[in-house]
Design an enzyme around this catalytic site. Sequence first.
Site, PDB file in Angstrom:
ATOM      1  N   ASP A 215       0.093   3.157  11.809  1.00 35.94           N
ATOM      2  CA  ASP A 215       0.900   2.731  10.674  1.00 35.94           C
ATOM      3  C   ASP A 215       0.859   3.839   9.622  1.00 35.94           C
ATOM      4  O   ASP A 215       0.121   4.827   9.747  1.00 35.94           O
ATOM      5  CB  ASP A 215       0.395   1.395  10.108  1.00 35.94           C
ATOM      6  N   TYR A 216       1.631   3.675   8.586  1.00 33.16           N
ATOM      7  CA  TYR A 216       1.864   4.718   7.586  1.00 33.16           C
ATOM      8  C   TYR A 216       0.552   5.172   6.933  1.00 33.16           C
ATOM      9  O   TYR A 216      -0.077   4.413   6.211  1.00 33.16           O
ATOM     10  CB  TYR A 216       2.826   4.155   6.541  1.00 33.16           C
TER      11      TYR A 216
END
Length: 767
Positions: free
Chosen positions: A304-305
Amino acid sequence: MVLKTKTGGPVGSSRRGFLSGAAALAGLAVTAPPAFARASGRIEALLAQMTLEEKAGQLSCFADMIRPPIGDINPLVNIRNAQTLIAEIKAGRIGTLINGVGAQAALDTQKAAVEGSRLKIPLLFAADVIHGFRTVYPISLAEAASFDPHLAERTARAAAVEASASGLHWTFAPMVDVARDQRWGRVAEGSGEDVYLGEVMAAARVRGFQGRDLRAEDSMLATPKHFAGYGAVMAGMEYNSVEMSEATLRETHLPPFQASFAAGAMTTMSAFNDINGIPATANRRLLTDILRGEWGFKGVVISDYTADQELVAHGYAADDRDAARLAILAGIDISMQSGLYNRYLPELVTSGAVPVEAVDQAVRRVLALKEAIGLFDNPYRSLDPEVERKHTATLAMRALSRESGARSIVLLKNDQGLLPLPKAGKRLALIGPFADDRDNVLGAWGGFFADRRLNVDLATGLRAQMADPANLIVERGCEVETTIAGGFERAVAAAQAADIVLLAVGESEDMTGEAKSRTDIRIPPVQQRLAEAIAATGKPVVVLLRHGRAIALEGVVKDAPAILATWFLGSEMGHAVADVLFGAVNPSGRLPVSFPIDSGQQPFFYNSRTTGRPAPADPNAQEYKARWRSIRNDALYPFGFGLGYTSFSLSDLKLSTARLAWDDTLHVTAKVRNTGQVHGDHVVQLYIRDRVASRTRPVRELKGFQRVSLAPGAEREVHFELRRENLMFVGDNDYWTVEPGAFDVWVANSCVDGLMGSFELLPFDRG
């Protein structure tokens, strides 16, 4: 004697039954697409030519600032401007760009990769296309209320057609986290609190996004996320820690991922949270031992980011270099946005801290993914500006948004048949902060790429169907969380001048979604005061709830004669709500989350386990039982509940046998009749309970459902099947097991009612 499961895993004896490998859940096997069976000669040839820097580049993903989205999708961390991105693409230091849209700019950017880089490896273009693109459909939680996987597949397919036309290959959806704490904002993105419903909807959305041919111009790679356990963050607080048993992880939080992979998903995304102290992004046991070892997953795992960089803040990595090492060794193939792989992987390999084989295997998977969708043969697929013009916000897409919106609405209450409303002869007052609001119809993830010019507010939708639009009076009364000067007074006057009040209250888009956890899931106080002022007029009130989670209703809102759960329904929200209010559509939605009596009950879900001191049937009994001091631990509106404008009865429950042999199938039938006056749809639900097991079992578990459409007076038989695999659970040694013994079964309208029968699963006959 050694028994085998359907997936070929070994089966051994347990205290009461037999064990199977984890991948045998519901008979799901993870199969690799042909492109992943083994690396092609083209991929091996590329790999042999690549420098460590180019390998790290294929494993690096950055925000697309060449064609940046409107609005803030993610924090502004490590942002590169367009000129820098192009330079790094030509240097082979970027393999994927995210959240940029527009076919022409994507075409130009792809040319920089294919014609300007040394190895000419095409880029992947990805984005958070969650429940629509330019045309927006209901939030995923609302769509789950339809209990219609075919509808979910259709909306995902339409989103993929529109998004791929705008230059995208890959979506970071569906979100398949099972969420049982309504305080968590991201409840809105998933399918609610039930595992089975989550599996069915996850698989449908994967099929919809990807279509039948991954190489087709309108196919988008699906990404079930977040792997894993994100829906169980403590206290429903975003990004928080997760503490759970192995049994809960495997039984509740992993099955929707298995269903997604079985449906063909080739990527997944790691979660932000830790599980029992180990962050998911560095959790080798999750990402390698279970995902790849037990399940045989051959696809790509993306962080994820900046989740890999956040290993430092977790206190799990010493610094950024250590974070990159931990992530790649755990099984993260692509690092999103942090830039850690570009910065540290080459040195980590040359120093011996990371084996080059680990990097090479990740690169093989990424290149195989690009090959699987045809990028090497057609690097400019999905990058045609003319297709973008033709396949954006079409009439068919808008019609589907309206249809899916209406089918997602849940009628919670309808005293004295107040609904549906007549289109003529009544003066209506539409009151509340969402009365004519066009900015809060899409949901938290709907607005980033949406064409907001398509948004239909409630007032517009209602007027479009009224015989005399002048008979609608509109007053906001207040904003979502603040007052308006003179707002209450004008709203009360409007109510007094009307025959019926439509009260549009609830949450704004900004109160749901990522980073929008709430400690109190009631309607904001100012709206509650507005509702009290309106109720004091004595006019009949229809509550139109706007929300991205289950709401704890109270006071006059809870006591209103009619209540509709209208969620965030997308571009055509106003028309969809009007279709239900005026009876053009008979509501058939069912709750995918339990509405609690009080906020303090969270986390709350229907399929909890019983205790040694279960709450008594007498609601006034309090002493030494599992209940709150002030209320029973029941739902105000339970999972699976929903009304319509007609009524249905269930009868004639039949089980094909009372003694189910080990390898046989139990056939469960019942009759459903439309006992009302209008045509309608009913969702018939199948639940079971294992009465005695080596681990305590839920009071009920959903195992099937069917939508039945019947004319007044019509009757139909519904048929369900149960096999041994449907009775499995994670046993006391953390393996999937099924144990002989007594089971209860219900064919029901919701999780708290129904026709009840029972059967016995017989032990395996060794012959």
